[in-house]
Design a protein around this motif. Structure first.
Motif, short mmCIF file in Angstrom:
data_model
loop_
_atom_site.label_atom_id
_atom_site.label_comp_id
_atom_site.label_asym_id
_atom_site.label_seq_id
_atom_site.Cartn_x
_atom_site.Cartn_y
_atom_site.Cartn_z
N ALA A 126 -9.27 -12.38 9.79
CA ALA A 126 -8.28 -11.53 9.85
C ALA A 126 -7.71 -10.61 11.57
N THR A 127 -6.85 -10.42 11.80
CA THR A 127 -6.97 -9.79 13.74
C THR A 127 -5.55 -9.23 12.99
N ASN A 128 -5.07 -8.07 13.72
CA ASN A 128 -4.41 -6.60 13.72
C ASN A 128 -4.23 -6.12 12.74
N VAL A 129 -5.51 -5.67 12.00
CA VAL A 129 -5.69 -4.90 10.91
C VAL A 129 -4.95 -4.17 11.18
N MET A 130 -4.50 -3.20 10.06
CA MET A 130 -3.18 -1.73 9.93
C MET A 130 -3.65 -0.90 8.71
N LEU A 131 -4.57 0.22 9.13
CA LEU A 131 -4.15 0.86 7.45
C LEU A 131 -3.11 2.40 7.44
N SER A 132 -2.51 1.81 6.78
CA SER A 132 -0.37 2.61 6.59
C SER A 132 -1.35 3.61 5.53
N GLY A 138 6.28 8.27 -1.03
CA GLY A 138 6.48 6.58 -0.52
C GLY A 138 6.29 6.70 0.80
N ALA A 139 7.14 7.93 1.76
CA ALA A 139 7.07 8.52 2.78
C ALA A 139 6.36 7.65 3.83
N LEU A 140 6.16 7.04 4.38
CA LEU A 140 5.28 6.80 5.59
C LEU A 140 4.76 7.95 6.69
N VAL A 141 3.06 8.60 6.96
CA VAL A 141 3.20 9.53 7.37
C VAL A 141 2.01 9.33 8.14
N GLY A 142 1.88 7.93 8.51
CA GLY A 142 0.21 8.21 9.07
C GLY A 142 -0.03 6.51 8.98
N GLU A 143 -0.84 5.94 10.61
CA GLU A 143 -1.19 4.14 10.20
C GLU A 143 -2.15 4.26 11.19
N ILE A 144 -3.36 3.98 11.10
CA ILE A 144 -4.69 3.65 12.02
C ILE A 144 -4.95 1.99 12.35
N PRO A 145 -4.43 1.85 13.19
CA PRO A 145 -5.26 0.65 13.65
C PRO A 145 -6.67 0.50 13.41
#
Length: 226
Positions: A126-132, A138-145
């Protein structure tokens, strides 16, 4: 004089019948070893002298009685062990109250302070793993690569802030992990964390009442935090 033949079957059959009937009444009514021996002696005393009990049949009957009695004792021992196991499990579960646990669900509860732990099961290659992270609306509030993700379970901490560094309000948040495997977009399994408020026994199973999540089986715990 009463003619009683087939001692090896009659005594044991009577023992089994009376033992079965006694299981639904008080234990004092059960046919025990002493009563069985009295019954056996009575049958031997009153047997047909022209067709006496064979030694082999007598030994076989005693062996069968010992086997039946042994099974009864084994069942009692197993029931006692199960009771002790449940008591031990209840004590262990009660020690989790107030602690953070990672369980098999994608929702985590942010208390307004500290960090929220999560775990992502990353497949091989797996590559480009992102935690949303999304809020209850249901609104996107953060992303952690997850640039250092490796195959297997990867622990990660979220500080309760959005992408601009603003502290978010307390509440339940949903985690979603994505990545690329064999040039295809994939969603990975996520385990969120929350505080254990209480423990209940439901249907013989220990259930953890997890803040913002609800009841979760104790067997679903993947990690425990202080």
């Amino acid at each position: 004089m009463t003619d009683i033949n087939g001692t090896s079957t009659d005594a044991l059959a009577t023992y089994r019948t009376q033992t079965s009937n006694a299981s639904s009444t008080q234990g004092s009514d059960e046919l025990g070893q002493d009563q069985f021996m009295e019954l056996l002696v009575a049958q031997l005393t009153n047997q047909n002298p022209l067709d006496p009990q064979e030694n082999g049949d007598f030994i076989a009957e005693l062996a069968q009685f010992s086997s039946v009695e042994g099974i009864d004792k084994l069942n009692t021992s197993v029931e006692s062990m199960m009771s002790d196991y449940k008591s031990s499990q209840a004590l262990q579960a009660s020690s989790l109250v107030g602690r953070q646990v990672v369980v098999k669900q994608d929702t985590a509860y942010w208390s307004g302070e500290g960090n929220v732990a999560a775990m992502v099961d990353v497949p091989e290659g797996a590559t480009n793993v992102m935690l949303s992270i999304t809020n209850s609306a249901g609104a996107l509030v953060g992303e952690i690569p997850m640039t250092k993700a490796v195959p297997g379970e990867n622990g990660i901490l979220w500080d309760g802030k959005d992408n601009e560094g603003n502290v978010l309000p307390a509440g339940a948040y949903k985690f979603k992990a994505t990545g690329v495997v064999d040039e295809k977009a994939k969603t990975f399994e996520v385990y969120g964390s929350a505080k254990v408020n209480s423990v209940t026994l439901a249907g013989g199973d220990m259930m953890l009442n997890v803040a913002g999540v609800g009841k979760v089986p104790m067997s679903d715990i993947r990690e425990i935090f202080e």
